[in-house]
Motif scaffolding. Structure first.
Motif, mmCIF file in Angstrom:
data_model
loop_
_atom_site.group_PDB
_atom_site.id
_atom_site.type_symbol
_atom_site.label_atom_id
_atom_site.label_comp_id
_atom_site.label_asym_id
_atom_site.label_seq_id
_atom_site.Cartn_x
_atom_site.Cartn_y
_atom_site.Cartn_z
ATOM 1 N N PRO A 1 3.645 -27.534 10.614
ATOM 2 C CA PRO A 1 4.192 -26.545 11.558
ATOM 3 C C PRO A 1 3.962 -25.097 11.128
ATOM 4 O O PRO A 1 3.674 -24.244 11.963
ATOM 5 N N LEU A 2 4.076 -24.795 9.843
ATOM 6 C CA LEU A 2 3.943 -23.402 9.393
ATOM 7 C C LEU A 2 2.523 -23.054 8.975
ATOM 8 O O LEU A 2 2.151 -21.885 8.998
ATOM 9 N N GLY A 3 1.757 -24.019 8.519
ATOM 10 C CA GLY A 3 0.392 -23.762 8.081
ATOM 11 C C GLY A 3 0.289 -23.663 6.571
ATOM 12 O O GLY A 3 1.282 -23.572 5.844
ATOM 13 N N PHE A 4 -0.954 -23.657 6.098
ATOM 14 C CA PHE A 4 -1.226 -23.680 4.666
ATOM 15 C C PHE A 4 -0.776 -22.408 3.957
ATOM 16 O O PHE A 4 -0.137 -22.469 2.908
ATOM 17 N N LEU A 5 -1.130 -21.252 4.495
ATOM 18 C CA LEU A 5 -0.873 -20.002 3.772
ATOM 19 C C LEU A 5 0.615 -19.712 3.550
ATOM 20 O O LEU A 5 1.030 -19.525 2.397
ATOM 21 N N PRO A 6 1.457 -19.663 4.579
ATOM 22 C CA PRO A 6 2.862 -19.354 4.305
ATOM 23 C C PRO A 6 3.581 -20.447 3.520
ATOM 24 O O PRO A 6 4.381 -20.155 2.628
ATOM 25 N N THR A 7 3.283 -21.701 3.825
ATOM 26 C CA THR A 7 3.945 -22.803 3.124
ATOM 27 C C THR A 7 3.566 -22.816 1.654
ATOM 28 O O THR A 7 4.422 -22.975 0.776
ATOM 29 N N SER A 8 2.289 -22.627 1.364
ATOM 30 C CA SER A 8 1.838 -22.633 -0.027
ATOM 31 C C SER A 8 2.374 -21.427 -0.783
ATOM 32 O O SER A 8 2.710 -21.537 -1.967
ATOM 33 N N ALA B 1 -3.632 -24.366 10.100
ATOM 34 C CA ALA B 1 -3.518 -22.928 10.384
ATOM 35 C C ALA B 1 -2.076 -22.511 10.592
ATOM 36 O O ALA B 1 -1.627 -21.504 10.069
ATOM 37 N N GLY B 2 -1.319 -23.249 11.382
ATOM 38 C CA GLY B 2 0.082 -22.926 11.600
ATOM 39 C C GLY B 2 0.297 -21.602 12.287
ATOM 40 O O GLY B 2 -0.369 -21.282 13.276
ATOM 41 N N ILE B 3 1.201 -20.775 11.762
ATOM 42 C CA ILE B 3 1.592 -19.527 12.403
ATOM 43 C C ILE B 3 0.694 -18.353 12.051
ATOM 44 O O ILE B 3 0.806 -17.288 12.650
#
Length: 194
Positions: free
Chosen positions: A123-130, A174-176
């Motif tokens: 839901p949020l994507g790789f960049l913010p979650t990571s 990609a997410g948000i």
């Protein structure tokens, strides 16, 4: 020629010579928490692998395709059963230390962070979650300051992103974050200068 000041210290010969007071390579008097369960699982896995290796070609011949896998898994099974018997013969330590030894707070925290990471990745994507995962992991598990955690986490994320997304072109959720637009802008920026 070895000088006396460069020589290695002599190896401990008895329990009195070691800092812990134990004889080197001596088995422990008590089994550790979870050790019996682990020995049972290893023995069962070894026997399962032996059964699987038998399924390759059975006992057709010494040169059959399954003979080497069967021989190696048979040795592994025998060793695992011997370790299991040896483990079960030793008395257990107090049961209260299981969570202290096997599941200390850092392990539980790491598992919770990984589960939350897996749930938030799509839901949020790789960049913010990571970014959140790395910063929290460094802060909590490494007991560092927020500034250090953020710096190391974000620099690590940038390196991971550049290597996997740009160099190896691995698709990540990609997410948000409008990642496609960002990459198109970067390609346009670098494409114009060439």
């Amino acid at each position: 020629m070895t000088h006396p000041e460069n020589a290695a210290p002599p190896a401990p010969k008895s329990a009195a010579d070691t800092p812990s007071g134990k004889t080197p390579n001596a088995p422990e008097a008590h089994r550790r928490p979870g050790e019996a369960v682990f020995a049972v699982l290893v023995a069962l896995a070894s026997l399962g692998l032996l059964y699987s290796a038998y399924g390759i070609s059975g006992f057709e011949a010494l040169s059959a395709p399954g003979s080497v896998p069967m021989a190696t898994t048979a040795v592994m099974s025998i060793a695992a059963i011997a370790v299991l018997i040896q483990t079960l013969r030793r008395p257990a330590r107090d049961a209260g230390s299981f969570f202290r030894v096997i599941l200390p707070p850092n392990v539980i925290i790491a598992v919770v962070l990984l589960v939350l990471y897996a749930l938030a990745l799509n839901p949020l994507g790789f960049l913010p979650t990571s970014a959140v995962f790395l910063i929290l992991s460094i802060k909590i598990l490494g007991r560092r300051t927020w500034g250090f955690s953020a710096l190391v986490g974000l620099l690590s994320l940038i390196a991971i992103y550049l290597i996997f997304r740009i160099v190896f072109t691995v698709l990540m959720p990609a997410g948000i974050v409008p990642e496609g637009e960002m990459l198109a802008w970067l390609r346009g920026l670098f494409g114009k200068g060439v």
